[in-house]
Write a protein that holds these residues in place. Structure first.
Motif, PDB file in Angstrom:
ATOM      1  N   PHE A 148      35.421  34.285  33.319  1.00 55.06           N
ATOM      2  CA  PHE A 148      34.496  34.433  34.457  1.00 55.06           C
ATOM      3  C   PHE A 148      33.643  33.121  35.765  1.00 55.06           C
ATOM      4  CE2 PHE A 148      33.682  38.689  33.322  1.00 55.06           C
ATOM      5  CZ  PHE A 148      35.266  39.128  33.401  1.00 55.06           C
ATOM      6  N   THR A 227      27.986  50.252  30.605  1.00 55.74           N
ATOM      7  CA  THR A 227      28.470  49.598  31.833  1.00 55.74           C
ATOM      8  C   THR A 227      29.126  50.047  33.146  1.00 55.74           C
ATOM      9  OG1 THR A 227      27.699  47.799  30.704  1.00 55.74           O
ATOM     10  CG2 THR A 227      28.281  46.771  32.892  1.00 55.74           C
ATOM     11  N   TYR A 228      29.077  50.510  33.914  1.00 51.79           N
ATOM     12  CA  TYR A 228      29.585  50.657  34.628  1.00 51.79           C
ATOM     13  C   TYR A 228      30.771  49.696  35.470  1.00 51.79           C
ATOM     14  CZ  TYR A 228      31.450  53.745  38.872  1.00 51.79           C
ATOM     15  OH  TYR A 228      31.846  54.747  39.868  1.00 51.79           O
ATOM     16  N   GLY A 229      32.220  50.760  35.283  1.00 47.86           N
ATOM     17  CA  GLY A 229      33.133  49.573  35.551  1.00 47.86           C
ATOM     18  C   GLY A 229      34.603  49.194  34.386  1.00 47.86           C
ATOM     19  N   TYR A 230      33.712  49.890  32.612  1.00 48.48           N
ATOM     20  CA  TYR A 230      34.410  49.710  31.747  1.00 48.48           C
ATOM     21  C   TYR A 230      33.685  51.103  31.105  1.00 48.48           C
ATOM     22  CZ  TYR A 230      33.236  44.798  31.329  1.00 48.48           C
ATOM     23  OH  TYR A 230      33.663  43.838  31.236  1.00 48.48           O
ATOM     24  N   ASN A 263      35.878  43.139  36.031  1.00 52.90           N
ATOM     25  CA  ASN A 263      36.808  45.276  35.730  1.00 52.90           C
ATOM     26  C   ASN A 263      36.433  45.718  37.629  1.00 52.90           C
ATOM     27  OD1 ASN A 263      33.686  45.765  36.320  1.00 52.90           O
ATOM     28  ND2 ASN A 263      33.744  45.159  34.430  1.00 52.90           N
ATOM     29  N   ASN A 264      35.712  44.977  38.004  1.00 54.44           N
ATOM     30  CA  ASN A 264      35.182  45.455  39.759  1.00 54.44           C
ATOM     31  C   ASN A 264      36.119  45.069  41.066  1.00 54.44           C
ATOM     32  OD1 ASN A 264      33.337  43.629  38.888  1.00 54.44           O
ATOM     33  ND2 ASN A 264      32.124  44.656  40.544  1.00 54.44           N
TER      34      ASN A 264
HETATM   35  C1  LIG Z   1      32.283  44.907  35.089  1.00 57.92           C
HETATM   36  O1  LIG Z   1      31.500  43.920  34.625  1.00 57.92           O
HETATM   37  C2  LIG Z   1      30.685  43.161  34.707  1.00 57.92           C
HETATM   38  C3  LIG Z   1      29.737  41.624  33.449  1.00 57.92           C
HETATM   39  O2  LIG Z   1      30.927  41.807  33.062  1.00 57.92           O
HETATM   40  C4  LIG Z   1      29.578  44.589  34.891  1.00 57.92           C
HETATM   41  O3  LIG Z   1      28.383  43.371  34.997  1.00 57.92           O
HETATM   42  C5  LIG Z   1      29.590  45.178  35.411  1.00 57.92           C
HETATM   43  O4  LIG Z   1      28.365  45.986  35.494  1.00 57.92           O
HETATM   44  C6  LIG Z   1      30.343  45.656  35.422  1.00 57.92           C
HETATM   45  N1  LIG Z   1      31.136  47.080  36.250  1.00 57.92           N
HETATM   46  C7  LIG Z   1      30.732  46.462  37.499  1.00 57.92           C
HETATM   47  C8  LIG Z   1      31.158  48.189  38.353  1.00 57.92           C
HETATM   48  O5  LIG Z   1      30.468  46.180  38.334  1.00 57.92           O
END
Ligand SMILES: *[C@@H]1O[C@H](CO)[C@@H](O)[C@H](O)[C@H]1NC(C)=O
Ligand SMILES: *[C@@H]1O[C@H](CO)[C@@H](O)[C@H](O)[C@H]1NC(C)=O
Length: 352
Positions: A148, A227-230, A263-264
């Motif tokens: 990133f 972690t939200y998104g994963y 991801n988000n």
């Molecule tokens: C997506 O990934 C990043 C780190 O790679 C994380 O900080 C974040 O919380 C994740 N999910 C979302 C929904 O942002």
């Protein structure tokens, strides 16, 4: 007279030497028959225990300058032992749900998980309420720092990215099926993938449910640690985890690695959209090539490989856990191009 004295002294000396030599020979001869005492009384956990003061000194008293980052369970510091060995130290911040003995036992078990695609747990340190986990130091930081970053992402050509994906898949397969403990990672994400000096991927932060147990019953938890998104929908919404929730996170990771996007959010001109929704939309429109990280344009000779990876990623994020492949079949799909892939069904979208 003098002759007699000289002769008797010589005989005396000879006898003493002979007796001494014989004694030495006998001792030597006896050695192979010595019974080797079993190492009774040596506590194996002691060999993994580091002195707290030594670790404190190695990290310069947990100084900000040595801070490598923050994980779900506390800060991580870089340290250097007196013998020159570099280490990463996780200082656990969460209240311990277990006693010292249980903690030591769990460290022993998790330290036995050894695989080239896992960050190695070397040991631990205890001092009153302080609990430290000592890991091998991995040279090139975490995947997110490359992926990133607009400049460093150029260091990741397709060859490297595909090696990273392969490494993660083998590390996960080991955790899920090949190790004696069946470990579900639960928080697989780009910042938990470390890269060594040769850019091999190593999974970090596994086994945390054992080292830092929280209130939970088998297979479901009240405190969501991921972690939200994963997180797979069944875990995010109902706290249910299984190897298939890890597979979901792995799918998100694949899509991130191929697109270079988080991801988000997927930047699509002015708009940002959810990565999974965009992937699904493009897949249906047969324009999935448009999602590939522009940095990989030079690798378009490998377009077939890249598209196959996206396809596998989409299989991993399917809504129904039963439809997601196991890590064993994913490793196979990634390594053998003759295996045909099923058609993915629709993923769950968080932000629809
Ligand atoms: C997506 O990934 C990043 C780190 O790679 C994380 O900080 C974040 O919380 C994740 N999910 C979302 C929904 O942002
Ligand atoms: C990874 O680490 C090694 C050793 O520290 C270094 O030589 C190499 O340049 C790094 N690779 C990248 C892509 O930064």
């Amino acid at each position: 007279m003098t002759i007699i004295i000289v002769v008797s002294i010589s005989i005396g000396v000879f006898l003493i030497v002979a007796v001494f030599a014989g004694f030495l020979l006998m001792r030597k001869k006896k050695k192979p028959y010595q019974v080797i005492e079993p190492a009774h009384g040596i506590d194996v956990s002691e060999s993994l225990q580091y002195d707290f003061r030594e670790i404190k000194a190695a990290t310069d008293d947990f100084s900000d300058a040595n801070k490598l980052g923050q994980g779900g369970f506390g800060f991580v510091y870089k340290g250097k032992l007196p013998n020159g060995q570099e280490i990463a130290v996780k200082r656990l911040s969460v209240g311990s749900g277990q006693g010292d003995v249980e903690f030591k036992n769990e460290v022993l078990l998790v330290a036995k998980l050894q695989h080239r695609n896992l960050v190695r747990l070397l040991g631990f340190s205890l001092e009153r309420a302080e609990r430290l986990l000592v890991y091998e130091f991995v040279q090139n930081a975490s995947l997110d720092k490359f992926l990133f970053n607009p400049i460093k992402c150029k260091d990741l050509d397709w060859e490297r990215r595909s090696k990273i994906i392969g490494g993660i898949s083998r590390g996960l397969l080991y955790l899920h099926e090949e190790s004696r403990l069946k470990i579900i990672h639960r928080d697989l994400k780009a910042s938990n993938i470390l890269l060594d000096g040769e850019m091999n991927s190593k999974i970090a932060d596994f086994g945390m449910a054992r080292l830092c147990p929280t209130d939970e019953t088998q297979g479901s938890t009240n405190r969501i640690v991921g972690t939200y998104g994963y997180m797979s929908p069944e875990y995010a919404m109902h706290g249910q985890f299984s190897v298939k929730s890890d597979v979901f996170s792995f799918g998100v990771l694949i899509l991130e690695i191929v697109t270079g996007q988080k991801n988000n959010s997927f930047r699509n001109g002015e708009n940002t959209e959810d990565l999974l929704s965009v992937a699904w939309k493009y897949w249906h429109q047969r324009t999935i090539e448009d999602m590939i990280d522009p940095v990989l344009r030079a690798s378009l000779g490998s377009l077939r490989d890249i598209l196959r990876c996206i396809h596998i990623g989409l299989l991993c994020v399917q809504d129904n856990p039963a439809n997601r492949p196991t890590m064993a079949s994913i490793v196979l799909m990634l390594s053998s191009f003759t295996i045909s892939l099923p058609v993915p069904s629709e993923p769950t979208f968080f932000h629809k």
